[in-house]
Structures are given as structure tokens and as C-alpha cells.
Design an enzyme around this catalytic site. Structure first.
Site, PDB file in Angstrom:
ATOM      1  N   GLY A  91       4.403  -9.093  32.885  1.00 27.52           N
ATOM      2  CA  GLY A  91       3.470  -8.622  34.089  1.00 27.52           C
ATOM      3  C   GLY A  91       2.586  -9.734  34.370  1.00 27.52           C
ATOM      4  O   GLY A  91       2.284 -10.561  33.471  1.00 27.52           O
ATOM      5  N   GLY A 108      -0.774 -10.669  37.020  1.00 29.41           N
ATOM      6  CA  GLY A 108      -1.786 -10.454  37.968  1.00 29.41           C
ATOM      7  C   GLY A 108      -2.802 -11.407  38.391  1.00 29.41           C
ATOM      8  O   GLY A 108      -2.695 -12.582  38.031  1.00 29.41           O
ATOM      9  N   THR A 109      -3.928 -11.044  39.035  1.00 30.11           N
ATOM     10  CA  THR A 109      -4.967 -11.781  39.521  1.00 30.11           C
ATOM     11  C   THR A 109      -5.536 -12.497  38.404  1.00 30.11           C
ATOM     12  O   THR A 109      -5.860 -13.902  38.127  1.00 30.11           O
ATOM     13  CB  THR A 109      -5.972 -11.310  40.384  1.00 30.11           C
ATOM     14  OG1 THR A 109      -5.321 -10.547  41.417  1.00 30.11           O
ATOM     15  CG2 THR A 109      -7.111 -12.189  40.547  1.00 30.11           C
ATOM     16  N   PHE A 110      -5.818 -11.781  37.228  1.00 38.52           N
ATOM     17  CA  PHE A 110      -6.869 -12.199  35.948  1.00 38.52           C
ATOM     18  C   PHE A 110      -5.777 -12.912  35.013  1.00 38.52           C
ATOM     19  O   PHE A 110      -6.293 -13.574  34.199  1.00 38.52           O
ATOM     20  CB  PHE A 110      -7.342 -11.055  35.458  1.00 38.52           C
ATOM     21  CG  PHE A 110      -8.315 -10.378  36.381  1.00 38.52           C
ATOM     22  CD1 PHE A 110      -9.317 -11.033  36.864  1.00 38.52           C
ATOM     23  CD2 PHE A 110      -7.905  -9.155  37.225  1.00 38.52           C
ATOM     24  CE1 PHE A 110     -10.355 -10.462  37.744  1.00 38.52           C
ATOM     25  CE2 PHE A 110      -8.618  -8.517  37.953  1.00 38.52           C
ATOM     26  CZ  PHE A 110      -9.866  -9.392  38.407  1.00 38.52           C
ATOM     27  N   GLY A 111      -4.320 -12.978  34.934  1.00 41.58           N
ATOM     28  CA  GLY A 111      -3.721 -13.522  33.836  1.00 41.58           C
ATOM     29  C   GLY A 111      -2.432 -12.896  34.055  1.00 41.58           C
ATOM     30  O   GLY A 111      -1.639 -12.298  34.858  1.00 41.58           O
ATOM     31  N   LYS A 112      -1.757 -12.782  32.485  1.00 40.86           N
ATOM     32  CA  LYS A 112      -0.506 -12.501  32.361  1.00 40.86           C
ATOM     33  C   LYS A 112      -0.300 -11.365  31.101  1.00 40.86           C
ATOM     34  O   LYS A 112      -1.358 -11.479  30.293  1.00 40.86           O
ATOM     35  CB  LYS A 112       0.537 -13.482  31.987  1.00 40.86           C
ATOM     36  CG  LYS A 112       0.688 -14.583  33.291  1.00 40.86           C
ATOM     37  CD  LYS A 112       1.584 -15.811  32.654  1.00 40.86           C
ATOM     38  CE  LYS A 112       1.866 -16.580  33.842  1.00 40.86           C
ATOM     39  NZ  LYS A 112       2.791 -17.793  33.474  1.00 40.86           N
ATOM     40  N   LYS A 116      -2.194  -9.586  26.311  1.00 43.88           N
ATOM     41  CA  LYS A 116      -2.719  -9.605  27.815  1.00 43.88           C
ATOM     42  C   LYS A 116      -3.671 -10.739  27.775  1.00 43.88           C
ATOM     43  O   LYS A 116      -4.654 -10.852  26.875  1.00 43.88           O
ATOM     44  CB  LYS A 116      -3.576  -8.334  28.233  1.00 43.88           C
ATOM     45  CG  LYS A 116      -4.017  -8.631  29.558  1.00 43.88           C
ATOM     46  CD  LYS A 116      -4.357  -7.242  30.212  1.00 43.88           C
ATOM     47  CE  LYS A 116      -5.397  -6.330  29.481  1.00 43.88           C
ATOM     48  NZ  LYS A 116      -5.731  -5.047  30.294  1.00 43.88           N
ATOM     49  N   ASP A 164      -8.881   5.638  36.037  1.00 49.53           N
ATOM     50  CA  ASP A 164      -7.795   5.053  36.595  1.00 49.53           C
ATOM     51  C   ASP A 164      -6.518   5.538  36.175  1.00 49.53           C
ATOM     52  O   ASP A 164      -5.545   4.994  36.048  1.00 49.53           O
ATOM     53  CB  ASP A 164      -7.710   3.557  36.006  1.00 49.53           C
ATOM     54  CG  ASP A 164      -6.984   2.554  36.991  1.00 49.53           C
ATOM     55  OD1 ASP A 164      -6.748   3.014  37.996  1.00 49.53           O
ATOM     56  OD2 ASP A 164      -6.735   1.571  36.416  1.00 49.53           O
TER      57      ASP A 164
END
Length: 541
Positions: free
Chosen positions: A200, A202-206, A222, A316
Site C-alpha cells: 500500500g 499513501g501520503t505519509f509513506g508505504k 509501515k 476509525d
């Protein structure tokens, strides 16, 4: 219970520094709302729908902030006499916007806020320390029909072999002491892993599938970029996720093996659940049968009940955060939005979560408690059994109106037990919602829909999952998006645009993440006495 005190009822009128009407901007439906605010001499800024009546205990506030170490800023547009307060909501720094009826009134509020902030600035004093009380674990009625459910919720199965989650905590403390020398020799870095596939991004990393070189075990790592976390003011959420993962051990929560940091990255090494997201399976099937939804729902209820017993609200809940392991059991993932130190009656008001899953009390700008998680459970179980969201619109304002005032509709095939459960979980008023009372998850365990569930056997994973993911090997990533798994496994270097960071700036960035590293001792207890695993016990860094 108020964030800033054990109870607003214990407050006294003589402790009020300033009070009066202000207009506060809503955080979601962004209109202006009149609130009667009071600042108390301990730094509490409380907002009420109406002016509290003289001679009577203060009601529970709609807004609850702490202005110790607060900052203020003045604006004249789009309205005159506006001001913004940057302050604390529990441990989270938030910003709230107000306007006063005149410049003189605004100045009085600014003066009061700055005076209180200056009084407590730089101190570690807790102005409400004398009001704190110990949160006692409830006693279980062993003769009750639901004693097994209560044991399972608390992570204390009354019988059976269980797994590492049921090991006595004192044993973990012994293992830490016994292996302290080994811990000193054992520092984890990225060099300890072979990176295999991207899971995966996203904005903050992988998130990357990796294999630990020493043990040949597979994990999901992560990797987050420190500079992006700081730039987007996500330090508090990231550290919360790390703390929650370290504290909580449960069969249906993703387990943290290590957390460590490099110069530019934060790394979480976690269990790899290669059965994919529940979202993927619902999308593929359209709907789940009620027995299948019941199985997943029971595991989710036990996991959230356990978090609530640890005074943690998850906040969440959504299908994308519910993973399946290789055997088909639930693993709840992504703890970045958790809020700690929230027990029954405690409230917070931070806006967070995915819009379609937000509870009405969050949208209505109310302080909210752990009951928001049960609303989320209602939404995901509705999706499982009905194949769609209970409330949906592409227009967020329309979506929020539906969540706050819309009626539930059910397909004709749904059983009465399922309808009753979903109706109870999706009650608009959190005080009337199923799970909203002091018994929390146990209320849900008693629902007719879950009547056939053996809760202790569920906790011990003795119930055969209704579906087992079709994975061919440990490294099978077929349930993950090919958009990611086909990408090359590499890390993007931090952005070098502009001037290079000074040594002071680098030190300031690193200071945000002191005491981040963690090596999981609890997960290694069963291997303490195996000679081949002598070095498998880790330090708390």
C-alpha cells in the site's frame, strides 16, 4: 465526564474567570453557533448550549478545551471581531474559531485566555490532579449467562489454553528483566529486512511486505516520512498509534513486532495479514450471509471492548481497516486516530475519521465518547449484510444531514434480529445507543443477533471461520491492489527542494520522536526457553 475535570458538577461559580456568549464555528457543518462559554481558573474553557442556571450544578458542556499554553490570533474577515484559539483537546493541539459581539468583548476574552495561559505556561502542573480517581476494573458475575463474554472482552478467558494474549502480564515483566543483556545487543534497522512487495502507499509513506533476515519471518513494515508527518501536524497521531500498538495485545488486533526509526523515517513492523481488507471481500460478494457477518461482528466487538477496557477509543472503524489473516480471522489495523484515556463518561471533540462513518455526535460538534465506535460497528455490519452504506451522498453536506436525521432502511431479506441490532447500534443519540451504557461491549454481546455466539471460544479462535482466504503461500499478495504490488520496492528520498536543513532544524525534527522505538517482548514469551531463540527477546527502547 469533562476532559478537564472528573465532573463539571464539582465546579464552582467563584472559579469562573470570564463568561458570556460567543459564536463558535462548527468543525464539520461549518456554520456559526452561539455558545455560552466560561473560562475557569484551572484553564478549562467550557461551552454550553444555554447559560447555566445559577445555584445549580453545571451541566455537561458541549465544548471542552484546555487553554494552558494556548495561543490566540485576531481576524476581521470574513466577520469582524473574530479570533482563533490554538489549544489542547486532551493531548491533541487543535484550533477553534470564535467571534464576539464587539471588539471590547473580544479583547476581554483574549486577555483572560492569555492570562491563564501565562499562568500555566511551561509548567507540568495538572490543575485537576486532586480530582483524579483510579479507574477500577469491574468485577465479573461468574454466575451470569454472559460471564464468558465479560472475560473475553477483558482479555481474561476463564479457561482454555488461549494464545499469547492471555499470558499473565507479570510473565512479560520477568522476560524483560531476564533478557536485558540480549536487548542491549539488539538494535533493529532496515538492514535487518529484505523488502519483497509494496502492499500500500499513501501520503505519509508505504506499507511493504518484508522478511526478517534472522528469523525468515514475514511482516508488513509501515514506513512513514518524518518530514511529512511534521509538516501535516500528524506527530501526535503517529505517537498515539505507536503507544496503542505497544500496550494492546489481543487476538483480533494487529500486533506490533518492532517500531524503530531511521534518520528520515519511522517504521512499524507488524503482523502480515494476507487475507486482505474486508472491504475487498464485501465488494466481491455484494453481501455476507448473517452467520458470516455475525462471526466477524463478534470478533470486532471483542476487540473494541478490549480497547475500551484499556480506556482507548478507536475512532476509525471502516471496512478498509478490518483485515483477514490467512485463516479468516479479523485483524483490526491502523490505530493512528485512537484517543487514549477515555473511559465511560469521558469525552473528546476532535474531528477525525472517514466521512461516511462519522457518528452524529461528532458531526453535531458535541464532545463524544467511546460510543462512537459502536456507531462505526453498526455501519460496517450494515455494509456486510445490506451491501451498501446506511447513509450516503457524494455531497458531504447532504451526507452529514442524512447521518444526523436520516431514517434507516433495510432489505426485506434481513432477519428481525439483524434489524434490531443495526437499529440499536445506529441510534442517533449516543446515550441511547446499544453499547452506550457503562457495560459497553457487554450490552452488544447480549443482543439476540449474537445469542448463539460462544464468546470465550471466539476469543480463543476455536470457532471455524466461515471463509478462509484462498492464499497459495505466505507471500501471496493476491488480495492486495495490483496497483501497489506491481510497483518497484524502493523508498523515495526526502524532498531536497530549498535550502538544506540546519543541524538545529534536524535536531528539532528528531526531538519529536524520542522514545519511539519498541521491540515486542510479549510476543516472544513462549520462545524464552527455546535455545534456538535465545536472542528473540527484545528491549524497550
Amino acid at each position: 465526564m469533562s476532559m478537564t475535570s472528573l465532573s463539571t458538577k464539582s465546579r464552582r461559580q467563584e472559579d469562573v474567570v470570564i463568561e458570556g456568549w460567543l459564536h463558535k464555528k462548527g468543525e464539520h457543518i461549518r456554520n456559526w453557533r452561539p455558545r455560552y462559554f466560561m473560562i475557569f481558573n484551572d484553564g478549562a474553557l467550557l461551552g454550553f448550549r444555554a447559560k447555566p442556571k445559577e445555584g445549580q450544578p453545571f451541566p455537561e458542556p458541549l465544548n471542552d478545551f484546555m487553554i494552558k499554553d494556548a495561543a490566540t490570533m485576531l481576524f476581521e474577515k470574513p466577520r469582524p471581531n473574530m479570533f482563533m484559539v490554538r489549544c489542547l483537546q486532551w493531548t491533541t493541539v487543535i484550533e477553534r474559531t470564535f467571534y464576539a459581539e464587539s471588539a471590547e468583548v473580544r479583547q476581554r476574552w483574549i486577555h483572560a485566555i492569555e492570562s491563564i495561559s501565562k499562568k500555566y505556561k511551561g509548567t507540568n502542573a495538572n490543575p485537576q490532579e486532586e480530582l483524579m480517581e483510579t479507574n477500577q476494573q469491574p468485577k465479573i458475575d461468574e454466575d451470569s449467562e454472559f460471564a464468558g463474554a465479560a472475560h473475553a472482552i477483558m482479555g481474561q478467558p476463564s479457561s482454555g489454553h488461549g494464545d499469547n494474549c492471555s499470558i499473565d502480564f507479570r510473565a512479560s515483566m520477568i522476560s524483560i528483566a531476564d533478557t536485558s543483556e540480549a536487548a542491549k545487543r539488539d538494535k533493529i534497522t532496515m538492514e535487518d529486512f529484505d523488502f519483497l512487495k509494496v502492499l500500500g502507499k499513501g501520503t505519509f509513506g508505504k506499507v511493504i511486505l518484508c522478511k526478517e533476515k534472522r528469523t525468515q519471518k514475514l511482516y508488513a513494515i509501515k514506513i512513514l516520512k518524518k518530514d511529512v508527518i511534521i509538516a501535516r501536524e500528524e506527530v501526535a497521531h503517529t505517537l498515539t498509534e505507536n503507544r496503542v500498538l505497544q500496550r494492546c495485545k489481543h487476538p483480533f488486533l494487529t500486533e506490533l513486532k518492532y517500531s524503530f526509526q531511521e534518520q528520515h523515517y519511522l517504521c512499524f513492523v507488524m503482523q502480515f495479514a494476507n487475507g486482505g481488507e474486508l472491504f475487498t471481500h464485501v465488494r466481491k460478494c455484494g453481501t455476507f450471509s448473517e452467520p458470516r457477518a455475525r462471526f466477524y461482528g463478534a470478533e470486532i466487538v471483542l476487540a473494541l471492548g478490549y480497547l475500551h477496557r484499556c480506556d482507548i477509543v478507536y475512532r476509525d472503524m471502516k471496512l478498509e481497516n478490518l483485515l483477514l489473516d490467512k485463516d479468516g480471522h479479523i485483524k483490526i489495523a491502523d490505530f493512528g486516530l485512537c484517543k487514549e484515556e477515555i473511559s465511560f463518561g469521558d469525552k473528546t471533540s476532535t474531528f477525525c475519521g472517514t466521512p461516511e462513518y462519522l457518528a452524529p455526535e461528532v458531526l453535531d460538534d458535541h464532545d463524544y465518547g467511546r460510543c462512537v465506535d459502536w456507531w462505526g460497528v453498526g455501519v460496517v455490519m450494515y455494509e456486510m449484510m445490506c451491501g451498501r452504506l446506511p447513509f450516503y451522498s457524494k455531497d458531504h453536506n447532504k451526507l452529514f444531514e442524512l447521518i444526523m436525521a436520516g431514517d434507516l432502511r433495510f432489505p426485506s431479506k434481513l432477519s428481525q434480529e439483524a434489524r434490531t441490532l443495526l437499529t440499536g447500534l445506529l441510534v442517533k443519540d449516543p446515550t441511547q445507543r446499544l453499547g452506550g451504557g457503562p457495560e459497553d461491549a457487554l450490552e452488544i454481546c447480549r443482543a439476540d443477533f449474537f445469542r448463539t455466539v460462544d464468546w470465550e471460544a471466539t476469543y480463543r479462535k476455536e470457532i471455524e471461520p466461515p471463509y478462509k482466504p484462498n492464499v497459495q503461500s505466505e507471500t501471496d499478495t493476491s488480495y492486495f491492489d495490483n496497483e501497489f504490488t506491481s510497483q518497484p520496492v524502493q523508498l523515495t528520498p526526502p524532498s531536497r527542494s530549498g535550502a538544506l536543513a540546519t543541524v538545529d532544524e534536524q535536531e528539532e525534527m528528531q526531538s519529536n520522536f524520542t522514545q519511539f522505538s519498541f521491540h515486542n517482548v510479549m510476543g516472544s514469551i513462549n520462545r524464552i526457553h527455546e535455545a534456538s531463540e535465545d536472542n528473540e527477546d527484545y528491549d524497550m527502547g
